[in-house]
Design an enzyme around this catalytic site. Structure first.
Site, PDB file in Angstrom:
ATOM      1  N   ASP A  54     -30.629  -0.715   9.706  1.00 51.78           N
ATOM      2  CA  ASP A  54     -29.805   0.677  10.136  1.00 51.78           C
ATOM      3  C   ASP A  54     -28.600   0.085  10.429  1.00 51.78           C
ATOM      4  OD1 ASP A  54     -28.860   2.660  11.532  1.00 51.78           O
ATOM      5  OD2 ASP A  54     -30.625   3.140  12.655  1.00 51.78           O
ATOM      6  N   SER A 129     -15.495   6.129  -2.145  1.00 51.04           N
ATOM      7  CA  SER A 129     -15.408   7.351  -3.049  1.00 51.04           C
ATOM      8  C   SER A 129     -14.301   8.055  -3.224  1.00 51.04           C
ATOM      9  CB  SER A 129     -16.001   8.397  -1.717  1.00 51.04           C
ATOM     10  OG  SER A 129     -15.670   9.802  -2.352  1.00 51.04           O
ATOM     11  N   TYR A 142     -14.856  11.690   6.663  1.00 49.32           N
ATOM     12  CA  TYR A 142     -15.529  10.849   5.714  1.00 49.32           C
ATOM     13  C   TYR A 142     -14.520  10.416   4.830  1.00 49.32           C
ATOM     14  CZ  TYR A 142     -18.418  10.173   1.296  1.00 49.32           C
ATOM     15  OH  TYR A 142     -18.875   9.707   0.300  1.00 49.32           O
ATOM     16  N   LYS A 146     -13.636   6.210   4.019  1.00 49.00           N
ATOM     17  CA  LYS A 146     -13.864   5.597   2.627  1.00 49.00           C
ATOM     18  C   LYS A 146     -12.445   4.904   2.520  1.00 49.00           C
ATOM     19  CE  LYS A 146     -18.036   6.494   1.696  1.00 49.00           C
ATOM     20  NZ  LYS A 146     -19.027   5.358   1.496  1.00 49.00           N
TER      21      LYS A 146
HETATM   22  N1  LIG Z   1     -23.306  11.411  -4.157  1.00 40.30           N
HETATM   23  C1  LIG Z   1     -22.102  11.378  -4.248  1.00 40.30           C
HETATM   24  O1  LIG Z   1     -21.514  12.384  -4.795  1.00 40.30           O
HETATM   25  C2  LIG Z   1     -21.304  10.339  -3.606  1.00 40.30           C
HETATM   26  C3  LIG Z   1     -19.742  10.127  -4.076  1.00 40.30           C
HETATM   27  C4  LIG Z   1     -18.997   9.193  -3.829  1.00 40.30           C
HETATM   28  C5  LIG Z   1     -19.591   8.248  -2.936  1.00 40.30           C
HETATM   29  N2  LIG Z   1     -20.682   8.089  -2.507  1.00 40.30           N
HETATM   30  C6  LIG Z   1     -21.167   7.287  -1.645  1.00 40.30           C
HETATM   31  O2  LIG Z   1     -22.290   6.433  -2.282  1.00 40.30           O
HETATM   32  C7  LIG Z   1     -23.006   6.032  -1.193  1.00 40.30           C
HETATM   33  C8  LIG Z   1     -24.618   6.442  -1.391  1.00 40.30           C
HETATM   34  O3  LIG Z   1     -24.796   7.712  -1.440  1.00 40.30           O
HETATM   35  P1  LIG Z   1     -25.768   8.384  -2.289  1.00 40.30           P
HETATM   36  O4  LIG Z   1     -25.320   9.646  -2.779  1.00 40.30           O
HETATM   37  O5  LIG Z   1     -26.716   7.647  -3.192  1.00 40.30           O
HETATM   38  O6  LIG Z   1     -26.648   8.878  -1.096  1.00 40.30           O
HETATM   39  P2  LIG Z   1     -28.176   9.042  -0.599  1.00 40.30           P
HETATM   40  O7  LIG Z   1     -29.008   9.614  -1.733  1.00 40.30           O
HETATM   41  O8  LIG Z   1     -28.204  10.106   0.533  1.00 40.30           O
HETATM   42  O9  LIG Z   1     -28.772   7.621  -0.113  1.00 40.30           O
HETATM   43  C9  LIG Z   1     -28.123   6.937   1.102  1.00 40.30           C
HETATM   44  C10 LIG Z   1     -28.867   5.683   1.306  1.00 40.30           C
HETATM   45  O10 LIG Z   1     -28.079   5.175   2.451  1.00 40.30           O
HETATM   46  C11 LIG Z   1     -29.382   4.871   3.459  1.00 40.30           C
HETATM   47  N3  LIG Z   1     -28.861   5.071   4.673  1.00 40.30           N
HETATM   48  C12 LIG Z   1     -28.415   6.299   5.287  1.00 40.30           C
HETATM   49  N4  LIG Z   1     -28.263   6.220   6.531  1.00 40.30           N
HETATM   50  C13 LIG Z   1     -28.283   4.866   6.779  1.00 40.30           C
HETATM   51  C14 LIG Z   1     -28.175   4.013   7.859  1.00 40.30           C
HETATM   52  N5  LIG Z   1     -27.963   4.602   8.978  1.00 40.30           N
HETATM   53  N6  LIG Z   1     -28.490   2.720   7.809  1.00 40.30           N
HETATM   54  C15 LIG Z   1     -28.697   2.185   6.828  1.00 40.30           C
HETATM   55  N7  LIG Z   1     -29.136   2.748   5.679  1.00 40.30           N
HETATM   56  C16 LIG Z   1     -28.840   3.971   5.693  1.00 40.30           C
HETATM   57  C17 LIG Z   1     -30.376   5.738   3.157  1.00 40.30           C
HETATM   58  O11 LIG Z   1     -31.571   4.943   3.421  1.00 40.30           O
HETATM   59  P3  LIG Z   1     -32.810   5.217   4.188  1.00 40.30           P
HETATM   60  O12 LIG Z   1     -32.819   6.642   4.550  1.00 40.30           O
HETATM   61  O13 LIG Z   1     -34.159   4.767   3.540  1.00 40.30           O
HETATM   62  O14 LIG Z   1     -32.532   4.333   5.481  1.00 40.30           O
HETATM   63  C18 LIG Z   1     -30.255   5.770   1.366  1.00 40.30           C
HETATM   64  O15 LIG Z   1     -30.922   4.972   0.732  1.00 40.30           O
HETATM   65  C19 LIG Z   1     -22.741   6.437   0.183  1.00 40.30           C
HETATM   66  O16 LIG Z   1     -21.797   5.412   0.814  1.00 40.30           O
HETATM   67  C20 LIG Z   1     -21.886   7.502  -0.250  1.00 40.30           C
HETATM   68  O17 LIG Z   1     -20.923   7.954   0.844  1.00 40.30           O
HETATM   69  C21 LIG Z   1     -21.755   9.268  -3.017  1.00 40.30           C
END
Ligand SMILES: NC(=O)c1ccc[n+]([C@@H]2O[C@H](COP(=O)([O-])OP(=O)(O)OC[C@H]3O[C@@H](n4cnc5c(N)ncnc54)[C@H](OP(=O)(O)O)[C@@H]3O)[C@@H](O)[C@H]2O)c1
Length: 267
Positions: A54, A129, A142, A146
């Site tokens: 976590d 991001s 956010y 980033k």
């Molecule tokens: N989706 C987009 O459009 C986008 C765009 C730019 C950047 N990003 C970045 O890409 C990364 C992944 O995003 P995603 O879209 O794949 O999100 P996601 O599907 O919500 O996945 C988030 C992951 O982070 C883990 N997580 C959440 N809170 C946590 C905590 N407190 N401690 C440890 N692990 C935690 C979750 O695992 P558990 O719930 O199993 O713990 C999950 O595996 C993030 O950093 C996000 O800011 C995403």
């Protein structure tokens, strides 16, 4: 030689795709989840060993880091999306976001750097991001996390690259994951921002739903990891090459108007 990679937040979206892509490339992959014991089969990337972490909990970070042996690659991917007018974001929500999106990844990075430096090989990828480079309204906390993460990565890489350890930021644009359903939103009752905020969030969710696949982001992360001299910054999705080119040639005020217009905001 089999390299070991750690991917945080490997139970969904980008992290799961990166973990799967690294397994396919022959890496031994340790993926993290807050509750690895309760992950369903479809949340697990095959071949990945899941461990508990976590990132909002400093004790959990220490325990996880202490259990690591050789780490060649660290992908700091776990993160949360947050939205709300700056004036209405609760202090504790902003602090939690900075712990999860910045301070946690930085602590993990600091834990693995000495070993990487000693072995003269390491790759650290900070999943940032494009919002860190192209700020938007109602995303200030956010955006700031980033941008901070990119700051740590692009500054510290000067220090570590002479030892064969390369720190890189990867900035995805809109990616179609479940992130938007898990986004924390803050808007006070009768907020003066209600109309704009609601319209902006609807547009944002629509754009994210039309975003690139997590596998596409994983390709870029793997490219950064496997480069001999990884670049400071990679961006993928949301017409990244055009956006970064426009940012170089257009005045900032014009860029700001373009972004506002694409989200239906008046300026
Ligand atoms: N989706 C987009 O459009 C986008 C765009 C730019 C950047 N990003 C970045 O890409 C990364 C992944 O995003 P995603 O879209 O794949 O999100 P996601 O599907 O919500 O996945 C988030 C992951 O982070 C883990 N997580 C959440 N809170 C946590 C905590 N407190 N401690 C440890 N692990 C935690 C979750 O695992 P558990 O719930 O199993 O713990 C999950 O595996 C993030 O950093 C996000 O800011 C995403």
């Amino acid at each position: 030689m089999v390299r070991t990679a750690v991917v945080t937040g490997a139970s969904s979206g980008i992290g799961k795709a990166v973990a799967a892509a690294l397994v396919a490339k022959g890496y031994q992959v340790i993926g993290t989840s807050r509750k690895p014991e309760s992950l369903r089969d479809e949340q697990r990337a095959p071949g990945v060993e899941y461990r508990a972490l976590d990132v909002t909990d400093t004790a959990s970070i220490s325990t996880f880091a202490a259990g690591l042996d050789v780490v060649d690659v660290l992908v700091n991917n776990a993160g949360e999306s947050q939205a709300g007018p700056l004036a209405e974001l609760p202090d504790d929500a902003v602090a939690r976001l900075f712990q999860l999106n910045v301070l946690g990844p930085v602590a993990l990075t600091r834990a693995v750097l000495p070993g990487m430096r000693e072995r003269r090989f390491g790759r650290v990828v900070m999943v940032g991001s494009m919002l860190g480079s192209f700020p938007m309204p109602y995303r200030s906390s956010y955006v700031a996390t980033k941008a901070a993460l990119r700051g740590f990565a692009t500054a510290a890489r000067f220090e570590e690259s002479p030892f064969g350890v390369w720190i890189t930021a990867v900035e995805p644009g809109q990616v179609n994951t479940g992130l938007r359903e898990r986004r924390t939103k803050y808007l006070t009752e009768n907020s003066p921002h209600t109309t704009d905020f609601t319209a902006f969030m609807a547009k944002l969710d629509q754009k994210q739903g039309e975003g690139i696949t997590p596998a596409k982001v994983a390709e870029t992360v793997v490219r950064a990891i496997e480069a001999n001299r990884p670049k400071p910054l990679y961006a993928v999705g949301s017409a990244a090459p055009v956006m970064f080119l426009l940012r170089r040639v257009l005045p900032r005020s014009v860029m700001e108007r373009l972004i506002a217009r694409s989200y239906g905001l008046s300026r």
